[in-house]
Structure formats: C-alpha cells, structure tokens
Scaffold this active site. Structure first.
Site, PDB file in Angstrom:
ATOM      1  N   SER A 153      35.330  31.936  47.812  1.00  0.00           N
ATOM      2  CA  SER A 153      34.805  32.658  48.978  1.00  0.00           C
ATOM      3  C   SER A 153      34.319  31.716  50.074  1.00  0.00           C
ATOM      4  O   SER A 153      33.612  30.745  49.819  1.00  0.00           O
ATOM      5  CB  SER A 153      33.653  33.569  48.556  1.00  0.00           C
ATOM      6  OG  SER A 153      33.062  34.157  49.704  1.00  0.00           O
ATOM      7  N   LYS A 202      37.704  46.134  44.167  1.00  0.00           N
ATOM      8  CA  LYS A 202      37.744  46.968  45.370  1.00  0.00           C
ATOM      9  C   LYS A 202      38.030  48.440  45.079  1.00  0.00           C
ATOM     10  O   LYS A 202      37.559  49.324  45.807  1.00  0.00           O
ATOM     11  CB  LYS A 202      38.767  46.418  46.359  1.00  0.00           C
ATOM     12  CG  LYS A 202      38.355  45.074  46.960  1.00  0.00           C
ATOM     13  CD  LYS A 202      39.311  44.619  48.051  1.00  0.00           C
ATOM     14  CE  LYS A 202      38.850  43.293  48.630  1.00  0.00           C
ATOM     15  NZ  LYS A 202      39.663  42.867  49.781  1.00  0.00           N
ATOM     16  N   ASP A 240      39.003  46.157  55.597  1.00  0.00           N
ATOM     17  CA  ASP A 240      40.256  45.427  55.378  1.00  0.00           C
ATOM     18  C   ASP A 240      41.424  46.049  56.135  1.00  0.00           C
ATOM     19  O   ASP A 240      42.299  45.338  56.649  1.00  0.00           O
ATOM     20  CB  ASP A 240      40.619  45.415  53.886  1.00  0.00           C
ATOM     21  CG  ASP A 240      39.832  44.399  53.084  1.00  0.00           C
ATOM     22  OD1 ASP A 240      39.321  43.427  53.679  1.00  0.00           O
ATOM     23  OD2 ASP A 240      39.734  44.573  51.850  1.00  0.00           O
ATOM     24  N   GLY A 277      51.933  44.132  45.997  1.00  0.00           N
ATOM     25  CA  GLY A 277      50.557  44.302  45.551  1.00  0.00           C
ATOM     26  C   GLY A 277      50.031  45.673  45.922  1.00  0.00           C
ATOM     27  O   GLY A 277      50.048  46.059  47.095  1.00  0.00           O
ATOM     28  N   ALA A 281      43.425  45.401  48.287  1.00  0.00           N
ATOM     29  CA  ALA A 281      43.938  44.881  49.560  1.00  0.00           C
ATOM     30  C   ALA A 281      45.274  45.526  49.893  1.00  0.00           C
ATOM     31  O   ALA A 281      45.550  45.836  51.064  1.00  0.00           O
ATOM     32  CB  ALA A 281      44.078  43.364  49.482  1.00  0.00           C
ATOM     33  N   ARG A 324      56.274  40.591  29.414  1.00  0.00           N
ATOM     34  CA  ARG A 324      54.977  40.227  28.846  1.00  0.00           C
ATOM     35  C   ARG A 324      53.872  41.099  29.423  1.00  0.00           C
ATOM     36  O   ARG A 324      52.955  41.518  28.715  1.00  0.00           O
ATOM     37  CB  ARG A 324      54.678  38.755  29.128  1.00  0.00           C
ATOM     38  CG  ARG A 324      55.596  37.811  28.356  1.00  0.00           C
ATOM     39  CD  ARG A 324      55.453  36.381  28.861  1.00  0.00           C
ATOM     40  NE  ARG A 324      56.351  35.514  28.119  1.00  0.00           N
ATOM     41  CZ  ARG A 324      55.945  34.490  27.365  1.00  0.00           C
ATOM     42  NH1 ARG A 324      54.671  34.241  27.227  1.00  0.00           N
ATOM     43  NH2 ARG A 324      56.825  33.739  26.728  1.00  0.00           N
ATOM     44  N   TYR A 402      43.798  33.301  51.740  1.00  0.00           N
ATOM     45  CA  TYR A 402      43.324  32.408  52.813  1.00  0.00           C
ATOM     46  C   TYR A 402      42.858  31.047  52.309  1.00  0.00           C
ATOM     47  O   TYR A 402      42.338  30.244  53.083  1.00  0.00           O
ATOM     48  CB  TYR A 402      42.233  33.089  53.642  1.00  0.00           C
ATOM     49  CG  TYR A 402      40.951  33.425  52.919  1.00  0.00           C
ATOM     50  CD1 TYR A 402      39.951  32.473  52.738  1.00  0.00           C
ATOM     51  CD2 TYR A 402      40.716  34.718  52.457  1.00  0.00           C
ATOM     52  CE1 TYR A 402      38.767  32.786  52.103  1.00  0.00           C
ATOM     53  CE2 TYR A 402      39.533  35.047  51.816  1.00  0.00           C
ATOM     54  CZ  TYR A 402      38.562  34.079  51.650  1.00  0.00           C
ATOM     55  OH  TYR A 402      37.384  34.392  51.017  1.00  0.00           O
ATOM     56  N   GLY A 423      46.009  34.842  56.031  1.00  0.00           N
ATOM     57  CA  GLY A 423      44.905  35.667  55.554  1.00  0.00           C
ATOM     58  C   GLY A 423      43.594  35.306  56.208  1.00  0.00           C
ATOM     59  O   GLY A 423      42.649  36.102  56.197  1.00  0.00           O
TER      60      GLY A 423
END
Length: 456
Positions: A153, A202, A240, A277, A281, A324, A402, A423
C-alpha cells in the site's frame, strides 16, 4: 527482560542505588518483552504494575501480536497508565500500535535508524514523513487500509501529507486484517472514523456495512467505509468505479480518439471491453464500463491466482493452473471463477469466456483491455494475464496494479502500440474520492498528484 520476581528485584535494587546518587541526572526505563501468545489484559496490567514497582521513571512493554485485534490491549494500557509508558507490538499485525502510540497517551515512539533497519519497527524517516507522528494527539481521527496483504500500500504516503496540507487532524495506517467480523466488533470506537478496503475484502466487507451507497450496492463491492458520527453506523462506498473508468476515458480523449461521438459521449460507447478479473476491482470496472455503453467480455482469473499467489511456476506448470484451481475450489466447496464471472456478466449484460481460454482469446480490433487481478504485482512482476501477441489489437490497455508503476503488461502493450493507463492513475483518483469522504472537504488534487509523481 523476562518478567519474574528475581528480575524485578534486581531492577529495583539497581534503580534504588542509582537514585541514591544525588548527582545523577539520568532517567531510567525498565523494559519487558512478552514472548509468545499475547496474554489477557489483566495479565498485562499486572506486568505493568510490577514494572512500576521497580521505581523506574518510565516503563516499556512490547508484545508480538498475532492478530490486529490484540493491540487494543496496548491502547488500553496506554490510556490508563499513571506514569510514562511506552507500549507497542512488533510485527505486521502490530504495526498500527507503533504509529498510534501517541494518540493513546504513549510517552514516545520507537523507530529504526535509516540504513540500520530493525525487524518490526518503522524507520524514523517514515515516522516523520509518511506518518507525521509529531502531529498525532488524542483527537486525531484514525483511517486505514483493511487488506491482506498490506505491505504494497502507498496510501500512507499519499493521505497523511494531504491531511497535513489541509490542516486536518487525521492519520492513515495499514491494517493487516485476518477476520473482518472480529475486526469490526473490536474496532467500533469513533476514533476509528473510516477505512479503505483492499484485496481480498472488497466484496466480503459489504456484509459488515450497515448501509451501502447505491453505487456500491449495485456493484456489490466496497472500497471505502465511513463511520457515521451521529450513530456509529458503517456506510460503504465505491470510489474505484469512477476512478478507473474516467482514467481510461481521459486517456482516450487525450489521444484525440473520441470514437466519432459528440464531446459529451463516452469514448467507450460501443467498444469491446475485455475484463480480466471479476473480484471487487473487476466489478467496479465492469459496472463503470457498462454505464458508458461498452460491450463486456469477462474472464475471472482472480480467485485462482490468490490461491496460488507466491508459488513460482514454470511455463509448463502454468498450463495446468486451471485444472489445479478447479480442484482446489472443489475441495474448499467454493463457487468457481466461472460462476463468479457468470454472475457479474449477467449483472452488466456481458459475455463470459472460460478463464482457461484467456491466453487464446482474440479481441476485436480497437478493443479495451483491463486487468483487475494481482497478476504482475510486486514481487511477481514477470507475468501478464493475456497472450502478448494479442496486445496489438487493443486500442488501450489498463492495469489496476500500481506496484510497479509500469507493469510488464503495460510495457508490452506500449511496445505493441496501445495507449496505456497505469493503476497509479486509478489509485490517485479513488484516493481523492476517499479523501473527500474522510474529511468532508475537498481533496488537494494537485498536491496529491505531485506526491504521486515524486514518490511512486
């Protein structure tokens, strides 16, 4: 020292002899390190009383918390001790106790010298520059990042100088949280006024908010929580969404590529928007892109990558990742990445592709690619979430990662001729939105951008 009767007596005798020397102007600290499991608060109170009985001028007590909730015991001791007390926890889960020591009445804050790091201690430079501990007092409002991990962070080096810039009495700290329910039940004080929310919480954190802002509710993900002063209820927000989408739109407009639309329309309208994803986010990006009229194609690599994070894989082993992941999810009785991607696709009228096929996916010419997974994040900076040979087909590539500022994905995309958006830009914009919620005022945007340019 290890606290037992013999050691206490030795310390008492030594201090007694020292105080008999009328010419001595020194002050003494008697110290105790509590090894192993953090004991109950009653035990810690007894230890402080024993240390006090030695006649020392100051007391130092150090624990090694295995859960962030344990350090409330430190805050209790600091708030109630009748003599100068230095108390904190070492370790990642105890880091917050070192920063907030002064707020709860601690006599001083320990830090390591630059170039001579001490495990479990912040550096003196970070205490002064990133955390501005010299300004912390009992009225300081605490904000922090709830995440696991938190080491990546950059929030403290952005929010804390910005707080000082506008003369707001606040502090922003990393909070390594293992259990959301336990965390929120313990940290219910008005002193803890708000939180950022990061990986992997989140979505899950929505269940611990008393109310959700309409945008956060529709997305199903929260990256900012505020404690309402009037009743202490937790209100969830999502900054976001607009942060990521406006960063992408502005980059397209700056290149003079408005997609033939009127100036007020989004350059994303009608474009294929390939999203990798479907976590918190990813959901923010998906809802933002859909609101602009983009056509979404969704892959979800996010959950499987979290399960396998930190494992070094050869290219041959990487080919077996999907199988997997499926086996792991089956053993854990979790919904599959495809199920989560299906749910998101249904909410935004998008299309789901099997995550096994992401490497072979051929996008439309001029499509937008957005990575909303940790792929490429430090220290595993050598990976990208799509096939390199397809990058030339994308008009713009966005990476929510980022750290580093320019990921391998962005480097490869730039070399292929795509517009790239880091990012870092999303991070700045969402932080500006958070700052406004934290303070109730206007963020110093240019000042915060200068920090981003100089520190990231």
């Amino acid at each position: 020292m290890n606290l037992n009767c013999k050691n206490v007596q030795v310390a008492s005798d030594f201090l007694g002899k020292q105080k008999m020397d009328q010419h001595s102007s020194s002050r003494t600290i008697v110290s105790c390190y509590v090894d192993g499991v953090t004991p109950p608060i009653e035990d810690l109170i007894c230890r402080v009383a024993l240390l006090q009985s030695t006649g020392a001028d100051m007391i130092k007590l150090v624990i090694n918390a295995t859960n962030i909730t344990e350090i409330t015991k430190i805050f209790h001791l600091l708030s109630h001790c009748q003599m100068p007390l230095i108390a904190y926890s070492i370790g990642d889960r105890g880091f917050m106790s070192q920063i907030l020591c002064r707020k709860f009445g601690g006599f001083l804050v320990y830090g390591s010298m630059e170039g001579s790091p001490v495990a479990g201690l912040p550096t003196l430079e970070s205490l002064r520059e990133a955390y501005k501990v010299q300004y912390i007092n009992k009225d300081t409002k605490v904000f922090g990042l709830i995440s696991k991990p938190v080491g990546h962070s950059k929030g403290p080096i952005l929010h804390n100088p910005a707080f000082r810039h506008v003369n707001y009495n606040g502090i922003y700290v990393p909070m390594l949280v293992d259990d959301l329910k336990e965390f929120f039940s313990i940290y219910s004080s008005p002193d803890f006024a708000g939180f950022s929310v990061g990986i992997p919480y989140k979505e899950a954190v929505t269940g611990f908010c008393d109310e959700l802002h309409p945008l956060a509710q529709s997305i199903g993900a929260v990256n900012t929580i505020m404690r309402r002063p009037s009743d202490g209820k937790l209100i969830g927000y999502n900054t976001d969404c607009e942060a990521s989408i406006t960063a992408i739109e502005d980059a397209l407009r700056e290149r003079g590529l408005p997609n033939g639309e009127a100036p007020l329309n989004s350059p994303l309208t009608g474009k294929q928007f390939v999203l990798v994803g479907a976590g918190g986010a990813g959901r923010a990006l998906a809802f933002g892109a859909r609101s602009r009229g983009a056509q979404l194609v969704i892959f979800d690599l996010d959950f499987g990558l979290k399960l396998l994070s930190g494992i070094g894989l050869s290219s041959s082993l990487e080919k077996s990742i999907p199988g997997r992941i499926t086996a792991l999810l089956s053993n854990l009785h979790c919904s599959s990445p495809k199920d989560r991607a299906n749910s998101l696709a249904h909410a935004v009228s998008g299309e789901v592709k099997l995550y096994e096929d992401v490497a072979n996916f051929q996008p439309e010419k001029g499509a937008i690619l957005a990575n909303a997974t940790p792929v490429g994040m430090h220290p595993n900076t050598d990976r990208i979430p799509v096939a390199e040979e397809t990058l030339s087909d994308y008009q713009l590539v966005f990476d929510s990662v980022y750290t580093p500022r320019k990921t391998r994905l962005l480097k490869e995309a730039e070399a292929a001729g795509a517009i790239i958006v880091s990012g870092v830009e999303m991070f700045l914009r969402q932080a500006i939105g958070q700052f406004n919620l934290f303070t109730g005022g206007e963020a110093p945007e240019e000042f915060m951008r200068e920090i981003i340019l100089s520190k990231f």
